[in-house]
Motif scaffolding. Structure first.
Motif, PDB file in Angstrom:
ATOM      1  N   ALA A  50       0.853  -1.334  -0.059  1.00 18.91           N
ATOM      2  CA  ALA A  50      -0.018  -0.024  -0.047  1.00 18.91           C
ATOM      3  C   ALA A  50       0.902   1.388   0.092  1.00 18.91           C
ATOM      4  N   ALA A  51       1.986   1.109   0.702  1.00 21.66           N
ATOM      5  CA  ALA A  51       2.664   2.367   0.954  1.00 21.66           C
ATOM      6  C   ALA A  51       3.668   2.693  -0.514  1.00 21.66           C
ATOM      7  N   ALA A  52       4.165   1.477  -1.041  1.00 16.29           N
ATOM      8  CA  ALA A  52       4.637   1.553  -2.151  1.00 16.29           C
ATOM      9  C   ALA A  52       3.789   1.905  -3.455  1.00 16.29           C
ATOM     10  N   VAL A  53       2.462   1.600  -3.214  1.00 14.28           N
ATOM     11  CA  VAL A  53       1.344   2.124  -4.492  1.00 14.28           C
ATOM     12  C   VAL A  53       1.223   3.714  -4.175  1.00 14.28           C
ATOM     13  N   GLY A  54       1.197   4.165  -3.022  1.00 13.22           N
ATOM     14  CA  GLY A  54       1.296   5.481  -2.768  1.00 13.22           C
ATOM     15  C   GLY A  54       2.429   6.451  -3.246  1.00 13.22           C
ATOM     16  N   ASP A  55       3.707   5.687  -3.243  1.00  9.48           N
ATOM     17  CA  ASP A  55       4.731   6.393  -3.897  1.00  9.48           C
ATOM     18  C   ASP A  55       4.445   6.572  -5.153  1.00  9.48           C
ATOM     19  N   ALA A  56       4.034   5.284  -5.855  1.00  8.45           N
ATOM     20  CA  ALA A  56       4.170   5.246  -7.187  1.00  8.45           C
ATOM     21  C   ALA A  56       2.776   6.465  -7.803  1.00  8.45           C
ATOM     22  N   MET A  57       1.869   6.354  -7.162  1.00 11.73           N
ATOM     23  CA  MET A  57       0.875   7.378  -7.142  1.00 11.73           C
ATOM     24  C   MET A  57       1.417   8.979  -7.122  1.00 11.73           C
ATOM     25  N   TRP A  58       2.110   9.037  -6.087  1.00 12.44           N
ATOM     26  CA  TRP A  58       2.693  10.367  -5.940  1.00 12.44           C
ATOM     27  C   TRP A  58       3.640  10.701  -7.075  1.00 12.44           C
ATOM     28  N   VAL A  59       4.533   9.835  -7.608  1.00  9.38           N
ATOM     29  CA  VAL A  59       5.196  10.229  -8.623  1.00  9.38           C
ATOM     30  C   VAL A  59       4.323  10.491  -9.764  1.00  9.38           C
ATOM     31  N   TYR A  60       3.408   9.731 -10.126  1.00 15.82           N
ATOM     32  CA  TYR A  60       2.416  10.166 -11.253  1.00 15.82           C
ATOM     33  C   TYR A  60       1.928  11.356 -11.117  1.00 15.82           C
ATOM     34  N   TYR A  61       1.431  11.892  -9.947  1.00 15.13           N
ATOM     35  CA  TYR A  61       0.877  13.180  -9.956  1.00 15.13           C
ATOM     36  C   TYR A  61       1.663  14.449 -10.110  1.00 15.13           C
ATOM     37  N   GLU A  62       3.120  14.042  -9.394  1.00 13.67           N
ATOM     38  CA  GLU A  62       4.198  14.915  -9.470  1.00 13.67           C
ATOM     39  C   GLU A  62       4.884  15.297 -10.946  1.00 13.67           C
ATOM     40  N   HIS A  63       4.829  14.210 -11.659  1.00 17.73           N
ATOM     41  CA  HIS A  63       5.827  14.118 -12.899  1.00 17.73           C
ATOM     42  C   HIS A  63       5.168  13.908 -13.871  1.00 17.73           C
ATOM     43  N   VAL A  64       3.980  13.179 -14.117  1.00 15.60           N
ATOM     44  CA  VAL A  64       3.200  13.273 -15.280  1.00 15.60           C
ATOM     45  C   VAL A  64       1.835  13.899 -15.489  1.00 15.60           C
ATOM     46  N   ALA A  65       1.020  13.892 -14.275  1.00 14.18           N
ATOM     47  CA  ALA A  65      -0.195  14.827 -14.176  1.00 14.18           C
ATOM     48  C   ALA A  65       0.444  16.211 -13.944  1.00 14.18           C
ATOM     49  N   GLU A  66       1.347  16.634 -13.107  1.00 16.09           N
ATOM     50  CA  GLU A  66       1.940  17.850 -12.732  1.00 16.09           C
ATOM     51  C   GLU A  66       0.915  18.553 -12.070  1.00 16.09           C
ATOM     52  N   VAL A  67       0.366  17.790 -11.149  1.00 16.67           N
ATOM     53  CA  VAL A  67      -0.534  18.559  -9.993  1.00 16.67           C
ATOM     54  C   VAL A  67       0.038  18.092  -8.576  1.00 16.67           C
ATOM     55  N   ASP A  68      -0.346  19.090  -7.571  1.00 16.00           N
ATOM     56  CA  ASP A  68       0.195  18.691  -6.228  1.00 16.00           C
ATOM     57  C   ASP A  68      -0.323  17.648  -5.778  1.00 16.00           C
ATOM     58  N   PRO A  69       0.579  16.683  -5.402  1.00 15.61           N
ATOM     59  CA  PRO A  69       0.194  15.373  -4.829  1.00 15.61           C
ATOM     60  C   PRO A  69      -0.585  15.325  -3.530  1.00 15.61           C
ATOM     61  N   PHE A  70      -0.501  16.541  -2.765  1.00 12.35           N
ATOM     62  CA  PHE A  70      -1.194  16.503  -1.464  1.00 12.35           C
ATOM     63  C   PHE A  70      -2.234  17.622  -1.587  1.00 12.35           C
ATOM     64  N   PRO A  71      -3.421  17.216  -1.072  1.00 11.71           N
ATOM     65  CA  PRO A  71      -4.020  15.794  -0.852  1.00 11.71           C
ATOM     66  C   PRO A  71      -4.388  15.050  -2.179  1.00 11.71           C
ATOM     67  N   SER A  72      -4.129  13.787  -2.090  1.00  8.82           N
ATOM     68  CA  SER A  72      -4.527  12.848  -3.380  1.00  8.82           C
ATOM     69  C   SER A  72      -4.876  11.610  -2.800  1.00  8.82           C
ATOM     70  N   PRO A  73      -5.330  10.746  -3.624  1.00  9.43           N
ATOM     71  CA  PRO A  73      -5.636   9.336  -3.595  1.00  9.43           C
ATOM     72  C   PRO A  73      -4.331   8.615  -3.050  1.00  9.43           C
ATOM     73  N   ALA A  74      -3.177   9.114  -3.306  1.00  8.09           N
ATOM     74  CA  ALA A  74      -2.008   8.521  -2.589  1.00  8.09           C
ATOM     75  C   ALA A  74      -1.733   8.588  -1.192  1.00  8.09           C
ATOM     76  N   ASP A  75      -2.542   9.504  -0.593  1.00  6.65           N
ATOM     77  CA  ASP A  75      -2.516   9.624   0.829  1.00  6.65           C
ATOM     78  C   ASP A  75      -3.474   8.325   1.384  1.00  6.65           C
ATOM     79  N   ALA A  76      -4.456   8.080   0.694  1.00  9.38           N
ATOM     80  CA  ALA A  76      -5.180   6.801   1.283  1.00  9.38           C
ATOM     81  C   ALA A  76      -4.526   5.764   1.199  1.00  9.38           C
TER      82      ALA A  76
END
Length: 488
Positions: A69-95
């Motif tokens: 779960a934590a590693a998936v959160g890390d992957a989603m954080w990378v997606y939001y920051e580098h691909v979607a280019e949006v603020d990862p916090f707050p986001s589903p990654a936190d869930a």
């Protein structure tokens, strides 16, 4: 590769990758390396689950799911920051990040429940005292300052979710340490990884996204926790996390006492520091924590007092009981003789004492061994006790000798009881006995001596018989009269 080397290779390799990560420039490559480290830790935990059985498999499965779960959160954080280019916090990654905590806490609860002992209430109270005491500074330093000031309730909720999840993790960790301690290398590494997770959360909440050498400083503890957790999963002792332990609870050592004392003093200490340096007082948190700690400490003292009373009763019972046969020992016999002297004199009833000795006991020992002799003694004690009344008392005098105290029975009634005892003596063994009737004046020592003298006469006369001792004479020793039902 040998399993004993795999975990070392993983640990060393993981530390090298962490060093490479720290040296890499900011970018998606570095963040993907971070995700890879987390995924490798989750994979190692799933491997440990697959290699284990029973409760250990479920234990590692829970921890693996938490790591994933934590590693998936890390992957989603990378997606939001580098691909979607949006603020990862707050986001589903936190869930996914927050999902890690109840899963790992469940594994800790399994570990603590497995190692619980008959005295588990003391460990539970110790863990409650430590948790409540440590939550206070956590509230004052981490949770309290982060109440309010956020743009949305969701952002506030997620921000507070991390320290509150840490409290859950802390409670589980303290419970494990209080009930069983870390008994394996894998267990110690898991505990170290959890402490690093809590440290990373605390640094994140206190410093936010503070950057040191181009990297948020809160990430280092998380990276190390991944590596250490993965090494723990690959360690040969990973299958022994639920290894059976002694029922004896962890001792209440000086170190534990000092730790509990220091934690209890955190509440008044917090107010003292705030008053001394002019900080805003945390009156309500300190007051509530102090009240809860007071109740817990009183409960801890009550449980300890009950245990000490139980131990005192048990020690007294051991001091008065023969451990092999379960019969009263010589000390108890002496005390009972004094009581029966007083009672029989007051009620004007006879008091008869018999001394019994199993015949040819040494020969029996030589034939069947000392364990066989012990079984004969214990078996005879059990068989004879079933025929006695509540007023009679059978005691082990020493070796293969027993003393039977029979208040209310005269010599004839005592001889009848001894004949019944002969019939139930195990292994077709016989015994000799000396029988003495208290004359109302002689001392317990004199009564025992007369019975012993009569027993010696019974053995001299051929064993397997009862010899009755006449009342003592002022001018001569007791005359010995063989019983009418003496064996041949």
């Amino acid at each position: 590769m040998d399993s004993s080397r795999v975990w070392r290779a993983y640990l060393l390799g993981g530390m090298v990758v962490v060093a490479i990560y720290l040296a890499m420039p900011y970018g998606i490559g570095r963040d993907l390396t971070y995700v890879a480290i987390g995924m490798s830790s989750a994979t190692a935990a799933f491997v440990a689950a697959a290699r284990s059985r029973g409760g250990v498999r479920m234990l590692w499965a829970l921890m693996a799911a938490g790591q994933l779960a934590a590693a998936v959160g890390d992957a989603m954080w990378v997606y939001y920051e580098h691909v979607a280019e949006v603020d990862p916090f707050p986001s589903p990654a936190d869930a996914f990040y927050l999902l890690q905590y109840p899963l790992v806490a469940g594994a800790l609860l399994m570990l603590a429940r497995h190692h619980r002992s008959p005295e588990n209430r003391e460990a539970l109270l110790d863990s409650a005292i430590l948790t409540v005491g440590l939550v206070l500074p956590y509230w004052v330093l981490v949770i309290g300052p982060n109440l309010g000031g956020y743009e949305s309730p969701l952002e506030q909720l997620i921000t507070l979710g991390y320290p509150f999840s840490d409290v859950l993790l802390l409670a589980g960790l303290v419970l494990v340490l209080a009930t069983s301690r870390a008994r394996t290398a894998a267990g110690r590494m898991v505990i170290a990884a959890m402490i690093l997770v809590m440290a990373g959360d605390m640094i994140f909440v206190l410093t936010g996204d503070a950057i040191v050498y181009g990297m948020p400083i809160s990430l280092a503890p998380f990276l190390l926790s991944y590596v250490i957790w993965g090494a723990a999963a690959l360690h040969p002792s990973a299958r022994d996390l639920l290894r059976p332990t002694s029922d004896t609870p962890p001792a209440f050592t000086t170190g534990r006492l000092l730790t509990l004392t220091a934690v209890v003093l955190l509440a008044p200490g917090t107010l003292i520091v705030q008053l001394a340096f002019g900080f805003e007082l945390s009156a309500w948190p300190v007051a509530i924590t102090s009240a809860v700690l007071f109740v817990l400490v009183v409960a801890r003292m009550a449980v300890m007092l009950r245990r000490l009373q139980h131990q005192a009763r048990r020690l007294d019972e051991i001091a008065r009981t023969d451990m092999l046969t379960g019969l009263p020992n010589r000390r108890t016999l002496d005390a009972q003789l004094v009581r029966d002297y007083e009672r029989t004199a007051h009620e004007d009833v006879p008091l008869t004492l018999a001394m019994l000795d199993l015949d040819h006991f040494k020969r029996f020992n030589d034939t069947y061994g000392h364990q066989g002799g012990d079984q004969l003694l214990a078996g005879a004690a059990r068989a004879w006790s079933l025929l006695l009344s509540s007023a009679d008392m059978l005691a082990r005098y020493g070796g293969e000798e027993f003393v039977l105290l029979m208040p209310g029975r005269d010599l004839a009634a005592a001889e009848h009881l001894l004949q019944a005892l002969r019939l139930v003596t195990p292994h077709e063994q016989t015994f000799s006995a000396g029988l003495a009737l208290w004359d109302g004046r002689e001392t317990p020592l004199r009564l025992l001596r007369r019975a012993d003298t009569a027993l010696y006469a019974a053995k001299t006369a051929g064993r397997d018989r009862v010899v009755r001792a006449d009342p003592p004479s002022e001018t001569e020793g007791p005359s010995l009269e063989p019983s009418a039902f003496a064996g041949g």
